[in-house]
Design a protein around this motif. Sequence first.
Motif, PDB file in Angstrom:
ATOM      1  N   VAL A 266       0.843  -1.203   0.000  1.00 19.97           N
ATOM      2  CA  VAL A 266       0.000   0.000   0.000  1.00 19.97           C
ATOM      3  C   VAL A 266       0.875   1.248   0.000  1.00 19.97           C
ATOM      4  O   VAL A 266       0.629   2.206  -0.750  1.00 19.97           O
ATOM      5  N   ARG A 267       1.911   1.261   0.849  1.00 20.48           N
ATOM      6  CA  ARG A 267       2.814   2.418   0.865  1.00 20.48           C
ATOM      7  C   ARG A 267       3.509   2.585  -0.484  1.00 20.48           C
ATOM      8  O   ARG A 267       3.678   3.711  -0.972  1.00 20.48           O
ATOM      9  N   TYR A 268       3.917   1.479  -1.071  1.00 21.11           N
ATOM     10  CA  TYR A 268       4.599   1.516  -2.369  1.00 21.11           C
ATOM     11  C   TYR A 268       3.715   2.190  -3.415  1.00 21.11           C
ATOM     12  O   TYR A 268       4.166   3.064  -4.165  1.00 21.11           O
ATOM     13  N   ALA A 269       2.462   1.773  -3.462  1.00 20.47           N
ATOM     14  CA  ALA A 269       1.545   2.336  -4.461  1.00 20.47           C
ATOM     15  C   ALA A 269       1.211   3.795  -4.155  1.00 20.47           C
ATOM     16  O   ALA A 269       1.201   4.644  -5.052  1.00 20.47           O
ATOM     17  N   ALA A 270       0.939   4.095  -2.881  1.00 20.83           N
ATOM     18  CA  ALA A 270       0.559   5.463  -2.515  1.00 20.83           C
ATOM     19  C   ALA A 270       1.686   6.447  -2.795  1.00 20.83           C
ATOM     20  O   ALA A 270       1.442   7.575  -3.244  1.00 20.83           O
ATOM     21  N   HIS A 271       2.932   6.029  -2.561  1.00 17.52           N
ATOM     22  CA  HIS A 271       4.073   6.914  -2.821  1.00 17.52           C
ATOM     23  C   HIS A 271       4.255   7.184  -4.307  1.00 17.52           C
ATOM     24  O   HIS A 271       4.965   8.124  -4.687  1.00 17.52           O
ATOM     25  N   ARG A 272       3.646   6.367  -5.137  1.00 18.80           N
ATOM     26  CA  ARG A 272       3.725   6.555  -6.588  1.00 18.80           C
ATOM     27  C   ARG A 272       2.433   7.143  -7.145  1.00 18.80           C
ATOM     28  O   ARG A 272       2.147   7.056  -8.334  1.00 18.80           O
ATOM     29  N   ASP A 273       1.658   7.761  -6.258  1.00 16.24           N
ATOM     30  CA  ASP A 273       0.446   8.504  -6.610  1.00 16.24           C
ATOM     31  C   ASP A 273      -0.659   7.651  -7.205  1.00 16.24           C
ATOM     32  O   ASP A 273      -1.520   8.157  -7.945  1.00 16.24           O
ATOM     33  N   VAL A 274      -0.667   6.365  -6.924  1.00 19.32           N
ATOM     34  CA  VAL A 274      -1.797   5.527  -7.301  1.00 19.32           C
ATOM     35  C   VAL A 274      -2.907   5.750  -6.282  1.00 19.32           C
ATOM     36  O   VAL A 274      -2.660   5.758  -5.070  1.00 19.32           O
ATOM     37  N   ALA A 394     -12.901   4.074 -10.723  1.00 15.35           N
ATOM     38  CA  ALA A 394     -12.982   4.618 -12.080  1.00 15.35           C
ATOM     39  C   ALA A 394     -13.008   6.138 -12.060  1.00 15.35           C
ATOM     40  O   ALA A 394     -12.352   6.800 -12.876  1.00 15.35           O
ATOM     41  N   ALA A 395     -13.773   6.722 -11.128  1.00 13.92           N
ATOM     42  CA  ALA A 395     -13.810   8.183 -11.020  1.00 13.92           C
ATOM     43  C   ALA A 395     -12.428   8.738 -10.694  1.00 13.92           C
ATOM     44  O   ALA A 395     -12.000   9.762 -11.238  1.00 13.92           O
ATOM     45  N   ALA A 396     -11.714   8.056  -9.802  1.00 16.23           N
ATOM     46  CA  ALA A 396     -10.357   8.495  -9.447  1.00 16.23           C
ATOM     47  C   ALA A 396      -9.443   8.465 -10.668  1.00 16.23           C
ATOM     48  O   ALA A 396      -8.639   9.380 -10.879  1.00 16.23           O
ATOM     49  N   ALA A 397      -9.560   7.425 -11.488  1.00 13.07           N
ATOM     50  CA  ALA A 397      -8.723   7.332 -12.692  1.00 13.07           C
ATOM     51  C   ALA A 397      -9.058   8.441 -13.677  1.00 13.07           C
ATOM     52  O   ALA A 397      -8.158   8.992 -14.336  1.00 13.07           O
ATOM     53  N   LEU A 398     -10.333   8.800 -13.791  1.00 21.97           N
ATOM     54  CA  LEU A 398     -10.709   9.911 -14.670  1.00 21.97           C
ATOM     55  C   LEU A 398     -10.078  11.217 -14.194  1.00 21.97           C
ATOM     56  O   LEU A 398      -9.558  12.002 -14.999  1.00 21.97           O
ATOM     57  N   VAL A 399     -10.117  11.462 -12.891  1.00 16.99           N
ATOM     58  CA  VAL A 399      -9.506  12.680 -12.340  1.00 16.99           C
ATOM     59  C   VAL A 399      -8.005  12.685 -12.597  1.00 16.99           C
ATOM     60  O   VAL A 399      -7.426  13.699 -13.014  1.00 16.99           O
ATOM     61  N   ARG A 400      -7.345  11.549 -12.353  1.00 18.04           N
ATOM     62  CA  ARG A 400      -5.892  11.472 -12.517  1.00 18.04           C
ATOM     63  C   ARG A 400      -5.471  11.725 -13.955  1.00 18.04           C
ATOM     64  O   ARG A 400      -4.445  12.359 -14.199  1.00 18.04           O
ATOM     65  N   LEU A 406      -2.201  16.546 -10.292  1.00 19.51           N
ATOM     66  CA  LEU A 406      -2.741  16.360  -8.947  1.00 19.51           C
ATOM     67  C   LEU A 406      -2.128  15.120  -8.310  1.00 19.51           C
ATOM     68  O   LEU A 406      -2.231  14.027  -8.851  1.00 19.51           O
ATOM     69  N   PRO A 407      -1.503  15.239  -7.147  1.00 18.26           N
ATOM     70  CA  PRO A 407      -1.004  14.051  -6.447  1.00 18.26           C
ATOM     71  C   PRO A 407      -2.153  13.130  -6.050  1.00 18.26           C
ATOM     72  O   PRO A 407      -3.298  13.575  -5.901  1.00 18.26           O
ATOM     73  N   GLY A 408      -1.845  11.850  -5.866  1.00 17.38           N
ATOM     74  CA  GLY A 408      -2.873  10.883  -5.512  1.00 17.38           C
ATOM     75  C   GLY A 408      -3.644  11.275  -4.266  1.00 17.38           C
ATOM     76  O   GLY A 408      -4.874  11.148  -4.214  1.00 17.38           O
ATOM     77  N   ARG A 409      -2.949  11.766  -3.243  1.00 13.87           N
ATOM     78  CA  ARG A 409      -3.640  12.122  -2.000  1.00 13.87           C
ATOM     79  C   ARG A 409      -4.585  13.292  -2.213  1.00 13.87           C
ATOM     80  O   ARG A 409      -5.618  13.399  -1.542  1.00 13.87           O
ATOM     81  N   GLU A 410      -4.262  14.184  -3.152  1.00 16.20           N
ATOM     82  CA  GLU A 410      -5.177  15.293  -3.432  1.00 16.20           C
ATOM     83  C   GLU A 410      -6.412  14.796  -4.176  1.00 16.20           C
ATOM     84  O   GLU A 410      -7.508  15.321  -3.998  1.00 16.20           O
ATOM     85  N   VAL A 411      -6.248  13.765  -5.007  1.00 16.71           N
ATOM     86  CA  VAL A 411      -7.403  13.163  -5.676  1.00 16.71           C
ATOM     87  C   VAL A 411      -8.312  12.514  -4.639  1.00 16.71           C
ATOM     88  O   VAL A 411      -9.546  12.627  -4.704  1.00 16.71           O
TER      89      VAL A 411
END
Length: 552
Positions: A266-274, A394-400, A406-411
């Motif tokens: 989870v940390r690995y993915a979050a640090h890469r803005d997933v 899916a909504a998150a992927a559209l925003v990204r 926008l960083p992942g945490r901001e999404v």
Amino acid sequence: MMVRRVLPTVVAGLVLAASAGPANAAPTGRLVVLGEPGAAAAVRAGAAAAGERRAGPDVPQIGLVTVRPRRGESLAHAARRIAARPGVTHVETERRMRLRALPNDPALATTDPVAGTLTSQLPSGTPQQWTPQREGFPGAWDVTKGATALVGVIDTGVDASHPDLQGKLAQLVDQQQPAGLRGPAGVDEEGHGTHVASLACAATGNGIGIAGAGHDCRLVIEKTDLSDASIAASIVDATDRGVHAINMSFGADGTRPASVAIKRAVRYAAHRDVVLVAAAADEPVREQGDPSNLLQPTGTGPDLDAGVGLSVTAATYADERASFAGFGSQISLAAYGAAGIAGSAPPGIVGAFPSGLTRFEQGTRPCGCRTSVGGDTRYGYLAGTSMAAPQVAAAAALVRTLNPDLPGREVVRLLKRTASRPAGAGWSADLGWGILDAGRALASARTIDRGRPVSQLSAAPGARAGTVSLRWTANDPAPEGVLASGVRTVEVVAVRLPDRRVQRRTLRAGQQTTTFRGDPGARYAFFTLARDRAGNEERRPARADAVVRAPS
């Protein structure tokens, strides 16, 4: 329905409705300048004298001239300046309208067969797939259709032959231990993975079946056996394959500490803005188990800025938490996961089903959840938090993909902030920050400028001793569909060589030239640093834009 490590019996369930709201008109970056009819030539001459660029049609019959602002100038600033010019009667920001259209997937328009009956929680006339419109997806699709969006789905595989998934499968990865334990990733004996994947990214506008929430998004399917190592490997692999969001419609019961392997993944993915999305529990409990409780830890739900992902509970057509769904301080937000109360008809949300018999249809209590969409029986109703989560992913992927700055945490924060809830209401234990509103989320994402402005300077010896003439350009680029805030100021930096004494001067964006006064005969390195109206600052260049000796 959220899948636990040992797949549980699934609540069957139904679906949706749709007609588009008005499409948002996108700005073109140009201004329409109007004078009195017949005065277009005078308006055009004034624009040329002011350094504005002609950028579209002139319509002398109505006194219309189309211009772009001066370089580095925002639309709003240019409009105010031009409106004060003699002979100009009106200035407006130009829009580009959109065709009014909805996808032609049958489930969006076909009335659900049980809607309006005594046993149904759905009003008469409700479409078979009612969730996209109620979650604002038509408005989101007016902003972007997510052509480059990539969603990772960690689940039981997918029926790769399903007509609503053709062209949508970017990668099929078998993460079972041992490999092929229940068939390859393109086979789904359970039915759960196919249903979840279709809710995220089923082909939309193809005249077949249902509409996926992410419209044109594609899928990375990670088929898991739901073991800790398999899940961790799936999260990391999907991240390395470039997904914008990962959906996890499964979880533990929270009686044991979360897996350290999954924590690291989870940390690995979050640090890469997933953007990580997990289904909350399919029980009315406060402990959601991992991975949900890793994304929104206990006590953090009411904090808009807390958490590294989204823990999603299920809402009903009545905009209430489903009776079977998790609640409490580990909930981020909700999406539709059921039509109504348990035991009512239809039983859940419609999605794709494998062509073969699924686990839900077997055993002593078959679900009776298979249905027909447009005459095709490869669809079914399932209810659960599992159905809610992929719509959020899916909504998150559209925003990204719309706003990659926008960083992942901001999404994550944006999706919570724009969720639908009663006026004045904040977070609640039942629905978190509210029910997903993809249209509001995309509309908001368009207005957030996180990109850095850029500038370029040139220099030449001046006409007097010790002077240097400077000229520069500055602009504030933004991804297509995102509104740039515009350059506010440009800082001119002069570095005397070799002692590196620095002089700085900050100028308004509209100014593009100045004269620098230094020491006669001294060499100076020059560069500029632009700042935009959103507070973003240009990175300092690795080398100066120009090096010039001031005349003696």
